[in-house]
Scaffold this active site. Sequence first.
Site, PDB file in Angstrom:
ATOM      1  CB  SER A 145      -0.940   0.597   1.002  1.00 36.68           C
ATOM      2  OG  SER A 145      -1.653   1.284   1.608  1.00 36.68           O
ATOM      3  CE1 TYR A 158      -3.845  -2.338   5.752  1.00 35.95           C
ATOM      4  CE2 TYR A 158      -3.337  -0.138   4.593  1.00 35.95           C
ATOM      5  CZ  TYR A 158      -3.252  -1.240   4.425  1.00 35.95           C
ATOM      6  OH  TYR A 158      -3.652  -1.505   3.712  1.00 35.95           O
TER       7      TYR A 158
END
Length: 252
Positions: A145, A158
Amino acid sequence: MEKIMNIAGKIALVTGASSGIGAATARKLAAEGMTVGLAARRHDRLNALVSEIIKAGGRAIPLVTDVTDLVSCQEAAKSLIAQFGRIDVLVNNAGLMPLSSVDSLKVDEWQQMVDVNISGVLNATAAVLPQMIAQHSGHIFNMSSIAGRKVFTGLAVYCATKAAVTAFSDGLRMEIGPKHNIRVTCIQPGAVKSELYDHITDADYRKQMDDLAASMTFLEGEDIADSILFALKSPARMDVAELFVLPTEQGW
């Protein structure tokens, strides 16, 4: 000039295939003539997607899989190999993103992210590598990501998991690329429409994501699937190491 890779007839395993990027990728790969093993926990979603792909003229099989369990991943890989003789592509897509501030101490959610986002990638990779090494070919896609490169408030854990995926992808490529003829690509998307946001239990951060979605146009799962196809079809001399795919409005 070397032509793009012919991927028709190849065999792929896609994790997190029951929705979002995973489902979009499965559809795209099947439309290109690949046979796709759909790995996820929700058997009803998998069966529905398999039916859709077959109706469109493609080939796919459901593989109920928990990526946090190494044995479950190994069984999925074994099933594909038993039926089709090889595994050419792994798309490590399964992931979770429950936003919260660290001082909220949502430790259970932290652990879930570590289990799925990191251990899930390691487990699925370990499950397919023996076959790819034996056939001296393969392509592994790891879904990181932009959060693996840039840290955002509410996303500390995350971001840490996605940074780990990025680092693992680099090391994996260096270790297995030249030695075993296995390509590794790390996909790093920005904001994508998906069910990831459904996992947010913190009301303030959920509203923040809803407001963001209302103020800008997110990427679609199909956009990430097209990025995977680009890397997959690239000539054999090329290893597309990383792909950043951002919404034009994101501006990072």
